[in-house]
Design a protein around this motif. Structure first.
Motif, mmCIF file in Angstrom:
data_model
loop_
_atom_site.group_PDB
_atom_site.id
_atom_site.type_symbol
_atom_site.label_atom_id
_atom_site.label_comp_id
_atom_site.label_asym_id
_atom_site.label_seq_id
_atom_site.Cartn_x
_atom_site.Cartn_y
_atom_site.Cartn_z
ATOM 1 N N PHE A 156 0.852 -1.186 0.000
ATOM 2 C CA PHE A 156 0.000 0.000 0.000
ATOM 3 C C PHE A 156 0.884 1.230 0.000
ATOM 4 O O PHE A 156 2.126 1.135 0.029
ATOM 5 C CB PHE A 156 -0.937 0.008 1.211
ATOM 6 N N GLU B 123 0.726 7.338 2.344
ATOM 7 C CA GLU B 123 -0.049 8.581 2.359
ATOM 8 C C GLU B 123 0.591 9.617 3.268
ATOM 9 O O GLU B 123 -0.086 10.411 3.941
ATOM 10 C CB GLU B 123 -1.491 8.306 2.787
ATOM 11 N N GLU C 85 -2.797 -5.286 10.024
ATOM 12 C CA GLU C 85 -4.192 -4.881 10.050
ATOM 13 C C GLU C 85 -5.082 -6.123 10.065
ATOM 14 O O GLU C 85 -4.703 -7.180 9.549
ATOM 15 C CB GLU C 85 -4.522 -4.017 8.832
ATOM 16 N N HIS D 254 -6.756 -3.897 -0.944
ATOM 17 C CA HIS D 254 -6.360 -3.175 0.269
ATOM 18 C C HIS D 254 -6.777 -1.716 0.104
ATOM 19 O O HIS D 254 -6.599 -1.134 -0.974
ATOM 20 C CB HIS D 254 -4.847 -3.271 0.485
ATOM 21 N N ARG E 291 -6.852 2.280 1.916
ATOM 22 C CA ARG E 291 -6.503 3.270 2.931
ATOM 23 C C ARG E 291 -7.408 4.483 2.743
ATOM 24 O O ARG E 291 -8.355 4.444 1.956
ATOM 25 C CB ARG E 291 -5.024 3.630 2.829
ATOM 26 N N ASP E 292 -7.120 5.578 3.458
ATOM 27 C CA ASP E 292 -8.042 6.714 3.454
ATOM 28 C C ASP E 292 -8.183 7.339 2.069
ATOM 29 O O ASP E 292 -9.302 7.593 1.597
ATOM 30 C CB ASP E 292 -7.569 7.775 4.454
#
Length: 403
Positions: A186, A189, A291, A371, A373-374
């Motif tokens: 991933f 960020e 996670e 996967h 994320r934000d």
């Protein structure tokens, strides 16, 4: 002309015949009678001397080295391991418990048919103990054999190719897979993540590592250092990773290399077993708490009419020619309504090229989100129609897993 006769006479052949007869006589004297071998009694015990083995004792006393298990079975109270016997140990040689290793009597002379019938009747009336002793417990008589013997392999009905392939063709549908969730990676960020550090493999502890870049193999133990101010608990699972290139403005690429589980705490450091590998695990790499993974409900994604639109921002490598199972990243995430299991189409953006040709809106590839994320998501390429997919290519959400 008369011939000359020699005055010497030829030697008499009598001494040669005497020599031959003497050689046969010596050979007959050297060969012992078979009855003497069969009737020679075995010693009751043998005291082990240096260099003795059960193999040699069986050859010396039983005339067959392959009968050594019989000597071992009689001396299990003395010998724990048949490969090791020690000087001074007293081993039983003569058979006990009505088991004879060597016959103690000569083979009887065959009898006629009439005598055989009478002998059979008398044997049934009063069995001879010496005959039972010579026969031994591992040679059952015909009367003791079962009436019918079961086959060694049971007969099976032949199966068709469809039945054989059923296990492969009728697998339950799994929209999400744990290995893909943890191995795809991933984007950070630009967040400050609680990275720990891999100090290196510690097993086997007796062997010093000769290469600082040596890989840690599955099921080996590695030493881990927790981030400053943080601790791990025994049983915690960690994602082993290395940081790849930066994709602005979405941060660094996280490239997973394996999974580890904490098993022990030693001198403010932690020992962990590697439970899965996705790439080379080396010292100096980072670790993160894993996670939680949630598998889908086993239902397929359903089409959506007005899905999320975004663009491709890159992949694990710099390769623009995409192929199935490659990992790519898009610029839409959890905040935009993207969830694991969603399906996206990669489509060519229509435009007029400088040479006057018009590029149409066409399908180039299909992705599945593994996967999220934000602000970004990780996708796995399912199929490719046109492999020349550069960063900035449009993506469109076409299906979502039922909630």
């Amino acid at each position: 002309m008369p011939r000359k006769c020699s005055s010497k006479s030829s030697p008499s052949p009598l001494p040669r015949r005497i020599a031959v007869v003497g050689w046969w006589a010596a050979l007959l004297v050297a060969i012992p009678a078979s009855g003497a071998l069969a009737q020679q009694p075995l010693p009751q015990t043998h005291t082990v001397r240096k260099g003795d083995t059960l193999w040699d004792l069986a050859q010396a006393y039983l005339k067959d080295p392959f009968l050594w298990p019989g000597i071992f079975r009689q001396n299990t109270d003395v010998v724990e391991d048949p490969h090791w016997i020690y000087p001074g140990e007293v081993l039983r040689i003569a058979p006990v418990d009505n088991v004879a290793a060597v016959p103690t009597m000569d083979t009887p002379v065959p009898v006629s048919a009439s005598d055989s019938t009478a002998a059979t009747d008398s044997t049934l009336a009063a069995p001879d103990s010496s005959e039972a002793l010579a026969r031994g417990p591992q040679q059952p008589s015909l009367a003791e054999e079962p009436d019918e013997q079961l086959p060694l392999f049971s007969a099976e009905r032949p199966r068709t190719a469809a039945q054989i392939l059923k296990a492969y063709t009728e697998q339950p549908y799994r929209p999400l897979r744990r290995s893909e969730f943890y191995s795809s990676g991933f984007l950070t960020e630009n967040q400050r993540l609680p990275f720990g550090k891999v100090l290196g493999p510690v097993t086997p502890q007796q062997i010093k590592a000769v290469n600082a870049r040596a890989n840690a193999l599955p099921f080996t133990t590695i030493a881990i250092e927790a981030p400053k101010g943080a601790t791990y608990e025994i049983g915690d699972s960690l994602l082993i990773l290395q940081l790849g290139r930066e994709i602005e403005p979405y941060g660094d690429v996280v490239v997973p290399t394996g999974l580890a589980r904490i098993i022990e705490t030693v001198d403010e450091h932690y020992l962990a077993n590697i439970v899965a590998t996705y790439g080379p695990v080396r010292n100096g790499q980072r670790v993160l708490p894993v996670e939680s993974f949630t598998a889908g409900a086993g239902r397929r994604a359903v089409p959506v009419s007005d899905g999320v639109r975004g663009s491709l921002v890159g992949g694990l490598g710099r390769q623009e020619l995409k192929e199935p199972q490659m990992v790519v990243f898009i610029n839409k995430g959890r905040e935009d309504g993207v969830a694991p299991g969603d399906l996206f189409e990669v489509r060519r953006r229509p435009k007029r090229l400088p040479d006057g040709t018009i590029r149409v809106n066409e399908l180039m590839a299909t992705l599945q989100i593994v996967h999220v994320r934000d602000r970004t998501a990780t996708g796995l390429v399912l199929n490719v129609i046109s492999p020349d997919i550069p960063p900035g290519t449009d993506v469109l959400q076409v299906a979502k897993l039922p909630s």
